[in-house]
Scaffold this motif. Structure first.
Motif, PDB file in Angstrom:
ATOM      1  N   PHE A  65      -8.840  -9.798  -4.759  1.00  0.00           N
ATOM      2  CA  PHE A  65      -8.069  -8.551  -4.645  1.00  0.00           C
ATOM      3  C   PHE A  65      -8.992  -7.354  -4.453  1.00  0.00           C
ATOM      4  N   GLN A  66      -9.469  -7.211  -3.237  1.00  0.00           N
ATOM      5  CA  GLN A  66     -10.325  -6.077  -2.876  1.00  0.00           C
ATOM      6  C   GLN A  66      -9.729  -5.383  -1.658  1.00  0.00           C
ATOM      7  N   HIS A  67      -8.443  -5.086  -1.735  1.00  0.00           N
ATOM      8  CA  HIS A  67      -7.734  -4.512  -0.595  1.00  0.00           C
ATOM      9  C   HIS A  67      -8.259  -3.127  -0.224  1.00  0.00           C
ATOM     10  N   ARG A  68      -8.227  -2.878   1.076  1.00  0.00           N
ATOM     11  CA  ARG A  68      -8.402  -1.547   1.619  1.00  0.00           C
ATOM     12  C   ARG A  68      -7.221  -1.307   2.582  1.00  0.00           C
ATOM     13  N   MET A  69      -7.068  -0.068   3.044  1.00  0.00           N
ATOM     14  CA  MET A  69      -5.904   0.294   3.851  1.00  0.00           C
ATOM     15  C   MET A  69      -6.297   0.478   5.317  1.00  0.00           C
ATOM     16  N   TYR A  70      -5.384   0.084   6.210  1.00  0.00           N
ATOM     17  CA  TYR A  70      -5.650   0.085   7.643  1.00  0.00           C
ATOM     18  C   TYR A  70      -4.432   0.609   8.403  1.00  0.00           C
ATOM     19  N   ALA A  71      -4.654   0.914   9.687  1.00  0.00           N
ATOM     20  CA  ALA A  71      -3.560   1.399  10.534  1.00  0.00           C
ATOM     21  C   ALA A  71      -3.662   0.774  11.912  1.00  0.00           C
ATOM     22  N   ILE A  72      -2.497   0.498  12.505  1.00  0.00           N
ATOM     23  CA  ILE A  72      -2.412   0.110  13.908  1.00  0.00           C
ATOM     24  C   ILE A  72      -1.474   1.086  14.607  1.00  0.00           C
ATOM     25  N   ARG A  73      -1.641   1.249  15.938  1.00  0.00           N
ATOM     26  CA  ARG A  73      -0.896   2.268  16.693  1.00  0.00           C
ATOM     27  C   ARG A  73      -0.303   1.669  17.961  1.00  0.00           C
ATOM     28  N   ASN A  74       0.893   2.154  18.298  1.00  0.00           N
ATOM     29  CA  ASN A  74       1.557   1.776  19.538  1.00  0.00           C
ATOM     30  C   ASN A  74       2.141   3.036  20.153  1.00  0.00           C
ATOM     31  N   THR A  75       1.786   3.316  21.403  1.00  0.00           N
ATOM     32  CA  THR A  75       2.271   4.532  22.071  1.00  0.00           C
ATOM     33  C   THR A  75       3.517   4.278  22.907  1.00  0.00           C
TER      34      THR A  75
ATOM     35  N   TYR B 227      -0.740  11.886   3.508  1.00  0.00           N
ATOM     36  CA  TYR B 227      -0.935  10.472   3.216  1.00  0.00           C
ATOM     37  C   TYR B 227      -0.807  10.289   1.712  1.00  0.00           C
ATOM     38  N   LEU B 228      -0.003   9.317   1.296  1.00  0.00           N
ATOM     39  CA  LEU B 228       0.308   9.082  -0.109  1.00  0.00           C
ATOM     40  C   LEU B 228       0.112   7.602  -0.375  1.00  0.00           C
ATOM     41  N   TRP B 229      -0.638   7.253  -1.436  1.00  0.00           N
ATOM     42  CA  TRP B 229      -0.990   5.851  -1.629  1.00  0.00           C
ATOM     43  C   TRP B 229      -1.359   5.578  -3.094  1.00  0.00           C
ATOM     44  N   ALA B 230      -1.672   4.300  -3.370  1.00  0.00           N
ATOM     45  CA  ALA B 230      -2.107   3.867  -4.692  1.00  0.00           C
ATOM     46  C   ALA B 230      -3.554   3.391  -4.611  1.00  0.00           C
ATOM     47  N   GLN B 231      -4.352   3.760  -5.646  1.00  0.00           N
ATOM     48  CA  GLN B 231      -5.769   3.372  -5.631  1.00  0.00           C
ATOM     49  C   GLN B 231      -6.310   3.310  -7.057  1.00  0.00           C
TER      50      GLN B 231
ATOM     51  N   TRP C  29      -4.535   8.617  11.246  1.00  0.00           N
ATOM     52  CA  TRP C  29      -5.322   7.538  10.647  1.00  0.00           C
ATOM     53  C   TRP C  29      -6.584   8.057   9.937  1.00  0.00           C
ATOM     54  N   GLN C  30      -6.699   9.379   9.769  1.00  0.00           N
ATOM     55  CA  GLN C  30      -7.870   9.963   9.110  1.00  0.00           C
ATOM     56  C   GLN C  30      -7.424  11.083   8.177  1.00  0.00           C
ATOM     57  N   LEU C  31      -8.036  11.138   7.002  1.00  0.00           N
ATOM     58  CA  LEU C  31      -7.721  12.199   6.049  1.00  0.00           C
ATOM     59  C   LEU C  31      -8.454  13.477   6.421  1.00  0.00           C
ATOM     60  N   ALA C  32      -7.853  14.598   6.039  1.00  0.00           N
ATOM     61  CA  ALA C  32      -8.435  15.915   6.324  1.00  0.00           C
ATOM     62  C   ALA C  32      -9.074  16.545   5.099  1.00  0.00           C
ATOM     63  N   GLY C  33      -8.891  15.941   3.951  1.00  0.00           N
ATOM     64  CA  GLY C  33      -9.431  16.527   2.729  1.00  0.00           C
ATOM     65  C   GLY C  33      -9.466  15.506   1.620  1.00  0.00           C
ATOM     66  N   PRO C  34     -10.078  15.872   0.502  1.00  0.00           N
ATOM     67  CA  PRO C  34     -10.198  14.926  -0.608  1.00  0.00           C
ATOM     68  C   PRO C  34      -8.846  14.656  -1.253  1.00  0.00           C
ATOM     69  N   PRO C  35      -8.666  13.454  -1.792  1.00  0.00           N
ATOM     70  CA  PRO C  35      -7.397  13.127  -2.444  1.00  0.00           C
ATOM     71  C   PRO C  35      -7.262  13.817  -3.797  1.00  0.00           C
ATOM     72  N   VAL C  36      -6.017  14.067  -4.173  1.00  0.00           N
ATOM     73  CA  VAL C  36      -5.713  14.537  -5.521  1.00  0.00           C
ATOM     74  C   VAL C  36      -4.818  13.497  -6.185  1.00  0.00           C
ATOM     75  N   MET C  37      -5.030  13.295  -7.486  1.00  0.00           N
ATOM     76  CA  MET C  37      -4.229  12.324  -8.215  1.00  0.00           C
ATOM     77  C   MET C  37      -2.958  12.992  -8.724  1.00  0.00           C
TER      78      MET C  37
ATOM     79  N   GLU D 159      -2.731  -1.133  18.887  1.00  0.00           N
ATOM     80  CA  GLU D 159      -4.170  -0.900  18.817  1.00  0.00           C
ATOM     81  C   GLU D 159      -4.595  -0.795  17.358  1.00  0.00           C
ATOM     82  N   PHE D 160      -5.633  -1.532  16.995  1.00  0.00           N
ATOM     83  CA  PHE D 160      -6.165  -1.461  15.631  1.00  0.00           C
ATOM     84  C   PHE D 160      -7.007  -0.188  15.488  1.00  0.00           C
ATOM     85  N   MET D 161      -6.583   0.705  14.571  1.00  0.00           N
ATOM     86  CA  MET D 161      -7.246   1.996  14.416  1.00  0.00           C
ATOM     87  C   MET D 161      -8.310   1.993  13.338  1.00  0.00           C
ATOM     88  N   GLY D 162      -8.435   0.891  12.611  1.00  0.00           N
ATOM     89  CA  GLY D 162      -9.463   0.792  11.594  1.00  0.00           C
ATOM     90  C   GLY D 162      -8.980   1.156  10.208  1.00  0.00           C
TER      91      GLY D 162
END
Length: 315
Positions: free
Chosen positions: A98-108, A145-149, A169-177, A118-121
């Protein structure tokens, strides 16, 4: 006698239903094999049950995102379709599964059931720890973007975080809890806040989330803030000390959670989408038990404009 709910779609956990401007409902969820992302669409909620499933992405055989594809969500952000999901690395890369990370794919393509994905990483949060269950929403022109970590300095398995996005697919600033497991009903089996979903209504922004182990202890909580507040200020959010949605032992609906919200067919009402089990005696590892089913029911409102989730077993 109240109408007892039946599953809309069996063996689909972490369900996400989105109604797009084209009039279609789109459905995705974790599949029991955790090996792919599938989509289906229909012009009604009921129609999703029999709609053909289209596999739009398969995990690779090895590598950092080649195991346990969890909790995909389909969103239409800034003119394109995105699926956000979590996946774990191959066991030869990490000693622990259980070492999950988060990913995104895109379709135009206008229709996400067609076209190329398309795999965006990786969606990098700046914190290299277990993370999952991402969702997005736009408010006042800002995509969030809202998530669990997991935070290694905080007891428990996962907390809820929010951040603005520079791109889908990219954050613009640091996360807040925004929330961490702290109440008794959030720490049964596991210390968990996960599976957030956003609903805007009645001058507020609501975040539902799930807590505790994914057995009959699984339950849903609620955060809310005024829609004029600074959403990145944790002090702007109020947290319910009690669960808002939980197991119904009377009618045998266990561990409801990992929900999403969608628009009712009348275009105004809100539907609550969630998974639950119909029995508690799980043979073997609960991870591989396929019997978390998708349910849908209306969400109601009280005189103060707060959501009323009701019982997990009835309309």
């Amino acid at each position: 006698m109240a109408d007892i709910l039946k599953p809309l779609i069996e063996q689909r956990a972490d369900p996400h239903i989105y109604r797009h401007s084209d009039g279609y409902y789109y459905f995705t969820a974790s599949v029991p094999q955790y090996d792919r992302i599938e989509l289906r669409r229909a012009d009604s909620i009921a129609g999703l049950a029999g709609a053909p499933a289209v596999d739009v992405w398969h995990k690779p055989d090895t590598g950092p995102y080649s195991e346990l594809v969890w909790a995909p969500e389909l969103h239409f952000n800034q003119g394109a379709w995105y699926v956000y999901f979590a996946a774990a690395p191959s066991r030869e890369i990490k000693d622990q599964l259980f070492q999950h990370r988060m990913y995104a794919i895109r379709n135009t393509n206008a229709n996400p059931m067609e076209g190329e994905w398309e795999f965006m990483g990786q969606v990098d949060t700046g914190i290299d720890t277990f993370c999952l269950d991402a969702t997005t929403f736009t408010h006042d022109g800002v995509l969030y973007y809202l998530w669990a970590q997991k935070d290694v300095a905080i007891e428990g398995n996962s907390n809820l975080y929010l951040a603005p996005m520079a791109t889908p697919w990219q954050l613009a600033g640091p996360p807040v809890m925004l929330s961490k497991p702290e109440f008794d009903w959030e720490i049964r089996g596991f210390w968990v806040n996960e599976g957030p979903s956003v609903l805007k209504r009645n001058g507020k922004i609501f975040i539902s989330y799930s807590a505790s182990a994914t057995d009959e202890n699984y339950a849903m909580g609620l955060l809310w803030a005024d829609d004029t507040a600074d959403l990145l200020d944790p002090a702007a959010w109020t947290k319910s000390p009690e669960p808002v949605f939980a197991t119904c032992y009377e009618h045998g609906i266990y561990g409801p959670g990992h929900n999403s919200f969608t628009t009712a067919e009348d275009g105004d009402g809100v539907l609550l989408v969630y998974h639950a089990r119909t029995y508690t005696e799980i043979v073997g590892d609960p991870l591989w038990n396929p019997d978390r089913h998708t349910f849908v029911k209306p969400l109601r409102w009280d005189a103060q404009g707060m959501p009323v989730f009701g019982r997990s077993s009835t309309l």
